[in-house]
Design a protein around this motif. Structure first.
Motif, PDB file in Angstrom:
ATOM      1  N   CYS A 213       0.692  -1.257   0.015  1.00  0.00           N
ATOM      2  CA  CYS A 213       0.087   0.071   0.101  1.00  0.00           C
ATOM      3  C   CYS A 213       0.815   1.280  -0.116  1.00  0.00           C
ATOM      4  CB  CYS A 213      -1.114   0.114   1.186  1.00  0.00           C
ATOM      5  SG  CYS A 213      -0.204   0.132   2.648  1.00  0.00           S
ATOM      6  N   ARG A 214       2.135   1.230  -0.605  1.00  0.00           N
ATOM      7  CA  ARG A 214       2.861   2.486  -0.635  1.00  0.00           C
ATOM      8  C   ARG A 214       2.182   3.883  -1.217  1.00  0.00           C
ATOM      9  NH1 ARG A 214       9.271   3.131  -1.092  1.00  0.00           N
ATOM     10  NH2 ARG A 214       9.273   5.237  -1.654  1.00  0.00           N
ATOM     11  N   ARG A 215       2.056   3.294  -2.518  1.00  0.00           N
ATOM     12  CA  ARG A 215       1.238   4.355  -3.085  1.00  0.00           C
ATOM     13  C   ARG A 215      -0.046   4.900  -2.676  1.00  0.00           C
ATOM     14  NH1 ARG A 215       1.770   6.222  -8.355  1.00  0.00           N
ATOM     15  NH2 ARG A 215       2.881   4.514  -8.871  1.00  0.00           N
ATOM     16  N   VAL A 216      -1.004   4.095  -2.059  1.00  0.00           N
ATOM     17  CA  VAL A 216      -2.314   4.579  -1.171  1.00  0.00           C
ATOM     18  C   VAL A 216      -1.684   5.439  -0.218  1.00  0.00           C
ATOM     19  CG1 VAL A 216      -4.141   3.774  -0.006  1.00  0.00           C
ATOM     20  CG2 VAL A 216      -3.247   2.533  -1.950  1.00  0.00           C
ATOM     21  N   ASN A 220      -2.657   9.417   0.460  1.00  0.00           N
ATOM     22  CA  ASN A 220      -3.045   9.742   1.841  1.00  0.00           C
ATOM     23  C   ASN A 220      -2.467  10.973   2.367  1.00  0.00           C
ATOM     24  OD1 ASN A 220      -3.284   8.751   4.971  1.00  0.00           O
ATOM     25  ND2 ASN A 220      -5.073   9.461   4.127  1.00  0.00           N
ATOM     26  N   LYS A 221      -1.255  10.688   2.625  1.00  0.00           N
ATOM     27  CA  LYS A 221      -0.467  11.887   3.182  1.00  0.00           C
ATOM     28  C   LYS A 221      -0.372  13.108   2.434  1.00  0.00           C
ATOM     29  CE  LYS A 221       0.646   9.431   6.844  1.00  0.00           C
ATOM     30  NZ  LYS A 221      -0.230   9.534   7.753  1.00  0.00           N
ATOM     31  N   SER A 222      -0.298  12.874   0.968  1.00  0.00           N
ATOM     32  CA  SER A 222      -0.244  13.974   0.061  1.00  0.00           C
ATOM     33  C   SER A 222      -1.499  14.813   0.324  1.00  0.00           C
ATOM     34  CB  SER A 222      -0.210  13.586  -1.234  1.00  0.00           C
ATOM     35  OG  SER A 222       1.235  12.948  -1.575  1.00  0.00           O
ATOM     36  N   PHE A 223      -2.598  14.039   0.284  1.00  0.00           N
ATOM     37  CA  PHE A 223      -4.153  14.611   0.260  1.00  0.00           C
ATOM     38  C   PHE A 223      -4.315  15.661   1.773  1.00  0.00           C
ATOM     39  CE2 PHE A 223      -8.514  14.842   1.586  1.00  0.00           C
ATOM     40  CZ  PHE A 223      -9.055  15.602   0.406  1.00  0.00           C
ATOM     41  N   LEU A 224      -3.540  15.187   2.679  1.00  0.00           N
ATOM     42  CA  LEU A 224      -3.194  15.874   3.942  1.00  0.00           C
ATOM     43  C   LEU A 224      -2.956  17.311   3.846  1.00  0.00           C
ATOM     44  CD1 LEU A 224      -2.244  13.536   6.835  1.00  0.00           C
ATOM     45  CD2 LEU A 224      -4.297  14.955   6.869  1.00  0.00           C
ATOM     46  N   LEU A 225      -1.712  17.280   2.976  1.00  0.00           N
ATOM     47  CA  LEU A 225      -1.011  18.543   2.837  1.00  0.00           C
ATOM     48  C   LEU A 225      -1.820  19.399   1.894  1.00  0.00           C
ATOM     49  CD1 LEU A 225       2.672  17.201   1.863  1.00  0.00           C
ATOM     50  CD2 LEU A 225       1.786  18.106   4.059  1.00  0.00           C
ATOM     51  N   ASP A 250      10.748  11.152   3.901  1.00  0.00           N
ATOM     52  CA  ASP A 250      11.663  12.130   3.079  1.00  0.00           C
ATOM     53  C   ASP A 250      10.962  12.560   1.971  1.00  0.00           C
ATOM     54  OD1 ASP A 250      13.776  12.096   4.648  1.00  0.00           O
ATOM     55  OD2 ASP A 250      14.620  10.407   3.417  1.00  0.00           O
ATOM     56  N   LYS A 251       9.977  11.762   1.265  1.00  0.00           N
ATOM     57  CA  LYS A 251       9.206  12.100   0.112  1.00  0.00           C
ATOM     58  C   LYS A 251       8.245  13.051   0.392  1.00  0.00           C
ATOM     59  CE  LYS A 251       7.045   9.728  -3.857  1.00  0.00           C
ATOM     60  NZ  LYS A 251       6.679   8.384  -4.661  1.00  0.00           N
ATOM     61  N   ILE A 252       7.419  13.173   1.615  1.00  0.00           N
ATOM     62  CA  ILE A 252       6.445  13.945   1.779  1.00  0.00           C
ATOM     63  C   ILE A 252       7.075  15.321   2.256  1.00  0.00           C
ATOM     64  CG2 ILE A 252       4.840  14.472   3.655  1.00  0.00           C
ATOM     65  CD1 ILE A 252       3.681  12.301   1.875  1.00  0.00           C
ATOM     66  N   LYS A 253       8.367  15.144   2.745  1.00  0.00           N
ATOM     67  CA  LYS A 253       9.140  16.496   3.062  1.00  0.00           C
ATOM     68  C   LYS A 253       9.180  17.233   1.902  1.00  0.00           C
ATOM     69  CE  LYS A 253      10.908  15.584   7.716  1.00  0.00           C
ATOM     70  NZ  LYS A 253      12.136  15.285   8.448  1.00  0.00           N
ATOM     71  N   ARG A 254       9.728  16.460   0.779  1.00  0.00           N
ATOM     72  CA  ARG A 254       9.899  17.108  -0.539  1.00  0.00           C
ATOM     73  C   ARG A 254       8.787  17.663  -1.004  1.00  0.00           C
ATOM     74  NH1 ARG A 254      13.245  12.513  -1.247  1.00  0.00           N
ATOM     75  NH2 ARG A 254      11.895  11.546  -2.264  1.00  0.00           N
ATOM     76  N   LYS A 255       7.598  17.103  -0.807  1.00  0.00           N
ATOM     77  CA  LYS A 255       6.301  17.670  -1.371  1.00  0.00           C
ATOM     78  C   LYS A 255       5.822  19.128  -0.510  1.00  0.00           C
ATOM     79  CE  LYS A 255       1.659  16.458  -2.425  1.00  0.00           C
ATOM     80  NZ  LYS A 255       1.546  16.964  -3.787  1.00  0.00           N
ATOM     81  N   VAL A 256       6.158  19.109   0.788  1.00  0.00           N
ATOM     82  CA  VAL A 256       6.092  20.218   1.630  1.00  0.00           C
ATOM     83  C   VAL A 256       7.073  21.378   0.922  1.00  0.00           C
ATOM     84  CG1 VAL A 256       6.278  21.074   3.655  1.00  0.00           C
ATOM     85  CG2 VAL A 256       5.411  18.880   3.654  1.00  0.00           C
TER      86      VAL A 256
END
Length: 381
Positions: A213-216, A220-225, A250-256
């Motif tokens: 479920c990596r992509r899911v 999900n975290k991207s939607f939070l942002l 790290d991937k989420i931090k890059r999106k931030v």
């Protein structure tokens, strides 16, 4: 039968996840003069709760992760463990993928077995289908079955088991008294984190994934942002905290960074002060794709937080009047507008009695589990 009941909990690792936190809540409050917890983990590294487990008198055993191809060695290691520790009377399994191996071994060695489902099986992809096939045997090999919700039980064990006397829903309970809203605690926590005068929205959960479920989870975290980005457009004083850690961090931090929200989004990592953090927040956002229960939603409600949750969170997790449900498909802007409206119109009050009435207070759940264990050791195998 010895005076003390020894229970072996079989789990992947004792880090700060939903099931693990629930087990530790039970361990802290259970009568440890009568019931002893030991843990069989599938990692070699030290985990978040290891020190506390040892301090409370528990033992930690290690086993190789189950990979199907190592069936023989996995089975052999587990058998040797039980043979070396005849004092272990109950095997309480929290891992479904290898339960058909270790629970069957435990049964043959005369131990009482409990299978415990902590998640839904949505059958979203090939990995989910393979897991379903691998765990079919779990429906027939246990002496007793537990689920964090009715649906989690059905998904794992089928309706026949869930409708029998061998199944019980055991709520993922919390020490609700620790979450009671206190404006002074909120003020002090905001000050300590440099968030004075800010409106703080937050989320608590792993920023990690199971391989299936990596992509899911990333989505999900991207939607939070995306939701928070919309919140900031409406309310410039808003800040967002993410509590948790994991392989996607790290991937989420890059999106931030890409969204230019670095000064507004705060990654707090793994924390021991979850009740205080919940009290500090002004709103809780939980757009989960699917949950076995979603214990963090119950914790947030115990803190009196306005909680906006998705359709993926079971009905059992809605236990107070400070919750609204929204479809993820409604989009980030609708979520932002809704949580801001909830923040303005839902008062922060003491929700303790609502949590207790819904049977999510740890003291009631501990009594239920003590009764299950006591009855188990008195049954003939």
């Amino acid at each position: 039968m010895s005076e003390c009941i020894h229970v072996l909990h079989v789990i992947r690792a004792m880090d700060r996840g939903g099931a693990e936190t629930m087990i530790m809540n039970l361990y802290r409050h259970i009568d440890r003069s009568r019931i002893k917890f030991d843990f069989l983990v599938h990692v070699e590294n030290k985990c978040d709760y290891d020190d506390e487990i040892l301090k409370l008198g528990g033992r930690i055993f290690h086993i190789i992760p189950y990979r199907i191809y190592n069936y023989v060695s996995y089975k052999s290691q587990f058998k040797k463990l039980l043979e070396a520790h005849p004092e272990i009377q109950i095997v309480h399994g929290h891992i479904g993928s290898s339960a058909s191996v270790y629970l069957r071994v435990a049964n043959k060695l005369g131990r009482y077995t409990i299978a415990h489902s902590h998640a839904l099986n949505k059958m979203d992809n090939l990995s989910d289908i393979i897991f379903k096939i691998m765990t079919l045997d779990n429906r027939w090999i246990s002496d007793y079955y537990l689920g964090c919700s009715y649906q989690a039980g059905v998904d794992q064990y089928g309706k026949k088991v869930v409708s029998s006397e061998k199944f019980k829903v055991l709520n993922n309970s919390i020490d609700a008294s620790k979450y009671v809203y206190d404006s002074e605690i909120q003020r002090k926590m905001k000050t300590s984190l440099g968030l004075e005068g800010k409106i703080v929205f937050g989320h608590v959960g792993r920023i990690s994934f199971h391989s299936s479920c990596r992509r899911v989870l990333y989505n999900n975290k991207s939607f939070l942002l995306e939701v928070f980005s919309e919140i900031v457009k409406i309310e410039p004083k808003a800040e967002f905290i993410l509590v948790g850690r994991g392989g996607l961090e790290d991937k989420i931090k890059r999106k931030v960074q890409d969204m230019k929200l670095v000064d507004k989004v705060h990654f707090l990592g793994v924390r021991e002060d979850i009740p205080e953090l919940m009290i500090m927040m002004d709103g809780f956002v939980f757009p989960s794709i699917h949950e076995g229960l979603g214990i963090v939603a119950v914790e947030a409600q115990a803190a009196g937080l306005p909680c906006l949750i998705s359709e993926g969170v079971p009905d059992e997790a809605i236990v107070t009047r400070c919750v609204k449900r929204e479809q993820i498909a409604a989009g980030a802007k609708v979520w932002a507008e809704t949580i801001l409206d909830m923040y303005k119109n839902i008062p922060r009050i003491n929700r303790l009695e609502e949590i207790r009435t819904a049977n999510y207070d740890i003291y009631e759940t501990v009594k239920q589990l003590e009764n299950i264990y006591t009855k188990a050791v008195n049954e003939e195998k």
